[in-house]
Each structure stands twice: as structure tokens, then as C-alpha cells.
Design an enzyme around this catalytic site. Structure first.
Site, PDB file in Angstrom:
ATOM      1  N   GLY A  73     -27.198  37.380  42.144  1.00 16.47           N
ATOM      2  CA  GLY A  73     -28.064  37.087  41.010  1.00 16.47           C
ATOM      3  C   GLY A  73     -29.524  37.094  41.408  1.00 16.47           C
ATOM      4  O   GLY A  73     -30.297  36.211  41.021  1.00 16.47           O
ATOM      5  N   TYR A 217     -20.179  25.923  29.892  1.00 13.32           N
ATOM      6  CA  TYR A 217     -21.189  26.128  30.935  1.00 13.32           C
ATOM      7  C   TYR A 217     -21.254  24.912  31.862  1.00 13.32           C
ATOM      8  O   TYR A 217     -21.209  25.045  33.088  1.00 13.32           O
ATOM      9  CB  TYR A 217     -22.559  26.381  30.312  1.00 13.32           C
ATOM     10  CG  TYR A 217     -23.679  26.427  31.326  1.00 13.32           C
ATOM     11  CD1 TYR A 217     -23.874  27.557  32.122  1.00 13.32           C
ATOM     12  CD2 TYR A 217     -24.532  25.344  31.500  1.00 13.32           C
ATOM     13  CE1 TYR A 217     -24.883  27.598  33.069  1.00 13.32           C
ATOM     14  CE2 TYR A 217     -25.550  25.375  32.437  1.00 13.32           C
ATOM     15  CZ  TYR A 217     -25.723  26.500  33.218  1.00 13.32           C
ATOM     16  OH  TYR A 217     -26.718  26.529  34.156  1.00 13.32           O
ATOM     17  N   LYS A 221     -20.194  24.574  35.958  1.00 18.45           N
ATOM     18  CA  LYS A 221     -21.137  24.093  36.962  1.00 18.45           C
ATOM     19  C   LYS A 221     -20.611  22.843  37.669  1.00 18.45           C
ATOM     20  O   LYS A 221     -20.914  22.601  38.837  1.00 18.45           O
ATOM     21  CB  LYS A 221     -22.503  23.827  36.322  1.00 18.45           C
ATOM     22  CG  LYS A 221     -23.221  25.100  35.896  1.00 18.45           C
ATOM     23  CD  LYS A 221     -23.449  26.029  37.087  1.00 18.45           C
ATOM     24  CE  LYS A 221     -24.230  27.272  36.734  1.00 18.45           C
ATOM     25  NZ  LYS A 221     -24.490  28.147  37.899  1.00 18.45           N
TER      26      LYS A 221
END
Length: 342
Positions: A73, A217, A221
Site C-alpha cells: 500500500g 472495517y 483492524k
């Protein structure tokens, strides 16, 4: 009951109450001492992580035993900024991301600016096991000292679970969970064989508690956090450092959701600012927010009851969703006007 018996009973009760008070006082003193000790340790750890760590610049190649670092990323945002920090410290880079054009531009920029070798591999982390097999062949050619698992996706804006497209749900699982897990598996073995290495995994500051309207999300995480902590325990005796970074909002990420950060702006560093602080914490803390103001936020979040956190997160995310929809509506209207004018 005569007067003597009553006096004797009263004395006995008072004696027992005195003993109970002493026991309660001792118990209270124990918990107060424990709290003071814990707070003192937390303050010392904060100073060590965010102050002492910036006083020196360790030789990362010598410390972690490899001339190369892999950053996923890494075409923009925190990934790119962290890659630049590694290049400043003399490490050669393998940049991995989806956008080959941006990757090439980033590779050229870092190579020219820091005079290190920079290779890049364009890949979409979509759950295809064959891609990881091909990736392993390339990675095994290099002595990799540091792996930074930064790649991740989030919601376009806060949404209720059923409103999130199924394609995005698969991306959240394949990118946020699978990519970090498999990339670690690909590279960890050579680190263990060498007896040195560092793995930096990017989680999120809010992952310590459930977050409504960012449900999946936040859950992905939280996985990264737990995965990192357990992995660090498993492999610390092999000379491997596994660090979990838990940033709160960082400039580029927040700007995708809200154009009105308001008073929060002081708590929202740029990606470059965040990375310059976060890299200094490597070797000082295995689990940190990476940026001192974020660490203060983290202390506040941990102290908030879960029900209060979810209530506050819901209200904030509702406001962010409204802002995002207004911005999308404005863009759509602007596009229609341009078409009409054309």
C-alpha cells in the site's frame, strides 16, 4: 438484655467495624498504589516511546539484518511516507500496491531523492492464492529486514452494515485481513532463519472498541491488532520484532470522508508527519498509536465505557455520512452543469 451485656455487645460491634475499616483502608491503599504504579509506568512508556525514541537514529539495516524493506500500500498516504522514511535510513525498497503508474512514479521519486534501490510490484490483493505464490518467488531473492503491512481499504463513508456493497465487504476481508496475514507468512520464515527482522502492521486507533457504521472495517483492524500481539509473543525469542501501529485519523484518510475536520485538525497529522514519528517508535514499543497526540487519544478511548464510545461514534459517523453525501451530490450537480454547458 442487661446493661453489661449491651456494653459488651457494643464493644464487640465497634471492634469488628474497626477491623472492617482497617481492611477496607488496606484494600483501598492497595488499589490506589496499583493505579499510581500503572499510571507512572504508562507515563514513562509514553515518554520513552515518543521522546527518547526521537533522540537517536538506529541503524535499521544492522538492527534487523536486511538491506531491503517491503512496504505494501505504498503508492500514497502513510505507506508512501513510511517508505520514504525507510529510504532516508538507507534501506532499499520493494513497493507493493495496485496502481502500477503511481508505484512507478513513487519508485522514481524515492530513487532520485534518496539514492537507494527501489523495485515495485503491482498486485491486487483479491484473495487469489496464485498471486502470493508468484510474489514469494520475487521476495525470496532479497534479504528483507523490514516488512510494513500498510495496505488496506475502508468504507467510502460511514454506512450501516446492509448498505455496504458486498464487493466492498470482500475487499475488506481480502485486503485488510488476508493480505497482512499471507504477506507476513511469506517473509517471516527468512527473518526467523536469519534471527533478525521487523514486521510493522497498520491497525487503527478505534479498533479497540466496536465502531457502529464502520463495523466491518473496525473488526478487520481489531484482527490486525490481536494478530500482531500474539505474533510478537510467539517470535520475540527468535529475534523478531512485531509492531502494531494504531493511528487515528491521518490527513489523507480523513480527507476522503470529511472536508470539515474543524477543531480536530490539531489531532490529524499529515501522512509525512505521522510516518516520521511512527518509524522512531520501532524497537521502543510493540503496540503504539505511533504519534504522540494519537496516543493521548488512545488513552481517552480506552477510558471511555463501551456504550458511550458507540453512542459517540454513531453520532460522529452520522455527521460524516451526511457530509460525504452532500459532497457527492454537489459533485454530481457540477458534472450535470458541465454536460449542459457543453
Amino acid at each position: 438484655m442487661n446493661e453489661d451485656s449491651f456494653k459488651h455487645l457494643s464493644k464487640h460491634i465497634l471492634l469488628e467495624l474497626s477491623k472492617a475499616n482497617d481492611a477496607l483502608a488496606i484494600t483501598g491503599l492497595y488499589f490506589l498504589s496499583k493505579k499510581i504504579f500503572s499510571s507512572t509506568c504508562s507515563v514513562f512508556q509514553f515518554i520513552r516511546t515518543h521522546v527518547f525514541s526521537r533522540a537517536t537514529t538506529p541503524d535499521l539495516i544492522k538492527t534487523y539484518g536486511g538491506k531491503w524493506a517491503v512496504v505494501t500500500g505504498s503508492s500514497c498516504g502513510i505507506g508512501k511516507a513510511y517508505a520514504e522514511e525507510l529510504a532516508k535510513r538507507g534501506l532499499n525498497l520493494i513497493l507493493i500496491s495496485r496502481d502500477s503508474r503511481k508505484l512507478q512514479q513513487t519508485a522514481i521519486q524515492i530513487n532520485e531523492q534518496y539514492q537507494v534501490e527501489v523495485d515495485f510490484i503491482s498486485i491486487t490483493f483479491d484473495g487469489d492464492a496464485g498471486k502470493y505464490d508468484r510474489l514469494k518467488i520475487e521476495l525470496d531473492k532479497r534479504d528483507i529486514g523490514i516488512l510494513v503491512n500498510n495496505v488496506g481499504v475502508m468504507y467510502d463513508y460511514p454506512q450501516h452494515f446492509l448498505d455496504v456493497p458486498s464487493q466492498r465487504l470482500w475487499e475488506l476481508v481480502n485486503v485488510n485481513i488476508a493480505a497482512t496475514t499471507v504477506m507476513t507468512h511469506l517473509i517471516l520464515s527468512q527473518m526467523v532463519e536469519r534471527g533478525k527482522g521487523a514486521i510493522v502492521n497498520l491497525s487503527a486507533g478505534g479498533s479497540s472498541k466496536p465502531t457502529p457504521q464502520m463495523t466491518v472495517y473496525a473488526a478487520t483492524k481489531a484482527y490486525i491488532d490481536l494478530f500482531s500481539r500474539a505474533l510478537n509473543y510467539e517470535y520475540k525469542d527468535y529475534g523478531i520484532t512485531v509492531q502494531c501501529l494504531l493511528p487515528f485519523y491521518v490527513g489523507t484518510k480523513f480527507s476522503k470522508i470529511s472536508s470539515k475536520p474543524g477543531k480536530l485538525i490539531h489531532f490529524i497529522p499529515s501522512a509525512e508527519c505521522y510516518a516520521s514519528h511512527a518509524i522512531c517508535t520501532l524497537g521502543y514499543s510493540s503496540r503504539t498509536c505511533g504519534y504522540w497526540l494519537h496516543s493521548i487519544q488512545g488513552c481517552i478511548v480506552r477510558a471511555i465505557p463501551e456504550w458511550l464510545w458507540m453512542w459517540g461514534a454513531s453520532r460522529l459517523n452520522q455527521a460524516l455520512r451526511r457530509q460525504a453525501k452532500e459532497r457527492l451530490k454537489s459533485k454530481s450537480s457540477k458534472s450535470l452543469k458541465e454536460v449542459d454547458n457543453g
